[in-house]
Design a protein around this motif. Structure first.
Motif, PDB file in Angstrom:
ATOM      1  N   ALA A   1      15.160  12.379  -1.129  1.00  0.00           N
ATOM      2  CA  ALA A   1      15.421  13.628  -2.210  1.00  0.00           C
ATOM      3  C   ALA A   1      15.885  14.624  -1.680  1.00  0.00           C
ATOM      4  CB  ALA A   1      14.553  13.586  -3.512  1.00  0.00           C
ATOM      5  N   THR A   2      15.579  15.532  -1.861  1.00  0.00           N
ATOM      6  CA  THR A   2      16.627  16.984  -1.126  1.00  0.00           C
ATOM      7  C   THR A   2      14.891  17.572  -0.567  1.00  0.00           C
ATOM      8  OG1 THR A   2      18.359  17.114  -2.555  1.00  0.00           O
ATOM      9  CG2 THR A   2      16.829  19.089  -1.101  1.00  0.00           C
ATOM     10  N   ASN A   3      15.292  17.236   0.869  1.00  0.00           N
ATOM     11  CA  ASN A   3      13.823  17.844   1.665  1.00  0.00           C
ATOM     12  C   ASN A   3      12.263  17.216   0.468  1.00  0.00           C
ATOM     13  OD1 ASN A   3      15.493  19.969   2.565  1.00  0.00           O
ATOM     14  ND2 ASN A   3      15.344  21.283   1.241  1.00  0.00           N
ATOM     15  N   ALA A   4      12.301  15.821   0.746  1.00  0.00           N
ATOM     16  CA  ALA A   4      11.326  15.325   0.382  1.00  0.00           C
ATOM     17  C   ALA A   4      10.395  15.318   1.904  1.00  0.00           C
ATOM     18  CB  ALA A   4      11.396  14.001  -0.086  1.00  0.00           C
ATOM     19  N   PHE A   5      10.493  15.361   2.403  1.00  0.00           N
ATOM     20  CA  PHE A   5       9.901  15.128   3.661  1.00  0.00           C
ATOM     21  C   PHE A   5       9.750  16.704   4.780  1.00  0.00           C
ATOM     22  CE2 PHE A   5      10.086  10.752   2.729  1.00  0.00           C
ATOM     23  CZ  PHE A   5       8.705  10.311   2.458  1.00  0.00           C
ATOM     24  N   THR A   6       8.930  16.952   5.612  1.00  0.00           N
ATOM     25  CA  THR A   6       8.665  17.801   6.423  1.00  0.00           C
ATOM     26  C   THR A   6       8.133  17.965   7.874  1.00  0.00           C
ATOM     27  OG1 THR A   6       8.749  20.459   7.095  1.00  0.00           O
ATOM     28  CG2 THR A   6       6.925  19.202   6.125  1.00  0.00           C
ATOM     29  N   ILE A   7       8.413  17.980   8.770  1.00  0.00           N
ATOM     30  CA  ILE A   7       8.083  18.314   9.935  1.00  0.00           C
ATOM     31  C   ILE A   7       7.540  20.138  10.194  1.00  0.00           C
ATOM     32  CG2 ILE A   7       9.915  18.131  11.298  1.00  0.00           C
ATOM     33  CD1 ILE A   7       7.880  16.792  13.857  1.00  0.00           C
ATOM     34  N   ARG A   8       6.062  19.841  10.853  1.00  0.00           N
ATOM     35  CA  ARG A   8       6.049  21.556  11.073  1.00  0.00           C
ATOM     36  C   ARG A   8       5.405  21.966  12.264  1.00  0.00           C
ATOM     37  NH1 ARG A   8       7.127  24.718   6.810  1.00  0.00           N
ATOM     38  NH2 ARG A   8       6.603  24.160   5.473  1.00  0.00           N
TER      39      ARG A   8
ATOM     40  N   TYR B   1       0.791  -1.367  -0.167  1.00  0.00           N
ATOM     41  CA  TYR B   1       0.227  -0.104   0.388  1.00  0.00           C
ATOM     42  C   TYR B   1       1.043   1.383   0.106  1.00  0.00           C
ATOM     43  CZ  TYR B   1       0.544   0.240   5.253  1.00  0.00           C
ATOM     44  OH  TYR B   1       0.805   0.755   6.442  1.00  0.00           O
ATOM     45  N   VAL B   2       0.455   2.384  -0.417  1.00  0.00           N
ATOM     46  CA  VAL B   2       1.633   3.611  -0.507  1.00  0.00           C
ATOM     47  C   VAL B   2       0.339   4.728   0.717  1.00  0.00           C
ATOM     48  CG1 VAL B   2       0.844   5.693  -1.935  1.00  0.00           C
ATOM     49  CG2 VAL B   2       0.906   3.599  -2.677  1.00  0.00           C
ATOM     50  N   LEU B   3       1.744   4.746   1.038  1.00  0.00           N
ATOM     51  CA  LEU B   3       1.391   5.364   2.989  1.00  0.00           C
ATOM     52  C   LEU B   3       1.214   6.558   2.374  1.00  0.00           C
ATOM     53  CD1 LEU B   3       0.875   5.386   5.995  1.00  0.00           C
ATOM     54  CD2 LEU B   3       3.775   5.832   6.286  1.00  0.00           C
ATOM     55  N   ALA B   4       2.129   7.379   1.576  1.00  0.00           N
ATOM     56  CA  ALA B   4       2.009   8.735   0.915  1.00  0.00           C
ATOM     57  C   ALA B   4       2.491   8.995   0.031  1.00  0.00           C
ATOM     58  CB  ALA B   4       2.902   9.581   2.130  1.00  0.00           C
ATOM     59  N   LYS B   5       1.735   9.910  -0.524  1.00  0.00           N
ATOM     60  CA  LYS B   5       2.556   9.925  -2.239  1.00  0.00           C
ATOM     61  C   LYS B   5       2.617  11.502  -2.224  1.00  0.00           C
ATOM     62  CE  LYS B   5       4.091   8.947  -6.878  1.00  0.00           C
ATOM     63  NZ  LYS B   5       4.640  10.751  -6.209  1.00  0.00           N
ATOM     64  N   GLY B   6       3.251  12.488  -2.537  1.00  0.00           N
ATOM     65  CA  GLY B   6       3.176  13.814  -2.457  1.00  0.00           C
ATOM     66  C   GLY B   6       2.875  14.573  -3.693  1.00  0.00           C
ATOM     67  N   ARG B   7       2.274  15.618  -3.354  1.00  0.00           N
ATOM     68  CA  ARG B   7       2.125  15.578  -5.493  1.00  0.00           C
ATOM     69  C   ARG B   7       2.901  17.096  -5.407  1.00  0.00           C
ATOM     70  NH1 ARG B   7      -4.489  14.677  -5.059  1.00  0.00           N
ATOM     71  NH2 ARG B   7      -4.178  17.294  -4.750  1.00  0.00           N
TER      72      ARG B   7
ATOM     73  N   SER C   1       1.020  12.059   9.160  1.00  0.00           N
ATOM     74  CA  SER C   1       1.031  11.360  10.269  1.00  0.00           C
ATOM     75  C   SER C   1       1.168  12.601  11.507  1.00  0.00           C
ATOM     76  CB  SER C   1       1.351  10.659  10.548  1.00  0.00           C
ATOM     77  OG  SER C   1       2.737  10.037  11.176  1.00  0.00           O
ATOM     78  N   LEU C   2       0.609  12.688  12.535  1.00  0.00           N
ATOM     79  CA  LEU C   2       1.291  13.814  13.929  1.00  0.00           C
ATOM     80  C   LEU C   2       2.964  13.065  13.999  1.00  0.00           C
ATOM     81  CD1 LEU C   2      -1.062  14.364  16.680  1.00  0.00           C
ATOM     82  CD2 LEU C   2      -0.302  15.913  14.980  1.00  0.00           C
TER      83      LEU C   2
ATOM     84  N   ARG D   1       5.005  15.779   7.014  1.00  0.00           N
ATOM     85  CA  ARG D   1       4.281  16.225   5.583  1.00  0.00           C
ATOM     86  C   ARG D   1       5.319  15.768   4.610  1.00  0.00           C
ATOM     87  NH1 ARG D   1       0.225  20.478   5.723  1.00  0.00           N
ATOM     88  NH2 ARG D   1      -0.446  20.400   7.244  1.00  0.00           N
ATOM     89  N   THR D   2       4.505  15.259   3.069  1.00  0.00           N
ATOM     90  CA  THR D   2       5.328  15.093   2.467  1.00  0.00           C
ATOM     91  C   THR D   2       5.307  16.663   1.262  1.00  0.00           C
ATOM     92  OG1 THR D   2       3.503  15.642   0.621  1.00  0.00           O
ATOM     93  CG2 THR D   2       4.418  12.974   1.604  1.00  0.00           C
ATOM     94  N   THR D   3       6.258  16.845   0.667  1.00  0.00           N
ATOM     95  CA  THR D   3       6.659  18.374  -0.048  1.00  0.00           C
ATOM     96  C   THR D   3       6.411  18.163  -1.153  1.00  0.00           C
ATOM     97  OG1 THR D   3       9.042  17.562   0.038  1.00  0.00           O
ATOM     98  CG2 THR D   3       8.468  19.723   1.831  1.00  0.00           C
TER      99      THR D   3
END
Length: 141
Positions: free
Chosen positions: A80-87, A35-41, A49-50, A127-129
């Motif tokens: 990949a460069t900065n593929a994810f972030t925590i806000r 399954y795909v847990l996350a896919k950015g756009r 998630s938190l 988050r995905t970025t």
């Protein structure tokens, strides 16, 4: 062109009743394997998630699987460069990838200890970025 639907082929000399499986049930069966847990756009960040800062330099999150996988799943994630972030409140940390610390039949723990700097105990949204961001879970044969 012609289309054929609602047909069931069987080997042997006797036929069984047609077994219809709903799209939803078929999806759940497939998710036991992948399954795909996350896919950015490209049109913005997508929440996953938190996520919590374990300490000043490591973040972690736990995600539950949508169904019980056929085996302990393994993670494939973007690198990949900065593929994810925590806000979090008034700040964010971006990082290139995420790793799997632990997994069982119910959940997977994801972690990152590079590119993050916060206060232990703080929580933010993972988050995905970009469209290059993805997290796949696989329990293939």
């Amino acid at each position: 062109t012609w289309y054929l639907t609602g047909v069931q082929f069987e080997l042997g000399s006797s036929a069984n009743d047609y077994s219809h499986i709903s799209v939803g049930d078929e999806l759940l069966r497939c998710q036991r394997y992948f399954y795909v847990l996350a896919k950015g756009r490209d049109d913005g960040e997508r929440p996953i998630s938190l996520m919590t800062y374990e300490n000043g330099s490591r973040v972690t999150t736990i995600v539950r699987h949508p169904v019980r996988p056929r085996a302990t799943p393994t993670l494939t994630a973007a690198n990949a460069t900065n593929a994810f972030t925590i806000r979090r409140t008034d700040a964010s940390d971006s990082f290139d990838t995420i790793t799997q610390r632990y997994a069982d039949y119910e959940a997977t723990e994801l972690t990152q200890g590079s590119g993050v700097s916060g206060t232990g105990g703080d929580t933010g949204m993972f988050r995905t970025t970009t469209s290059a961001s993805y997290i796949y879970m696989s329990a293939e044969l």
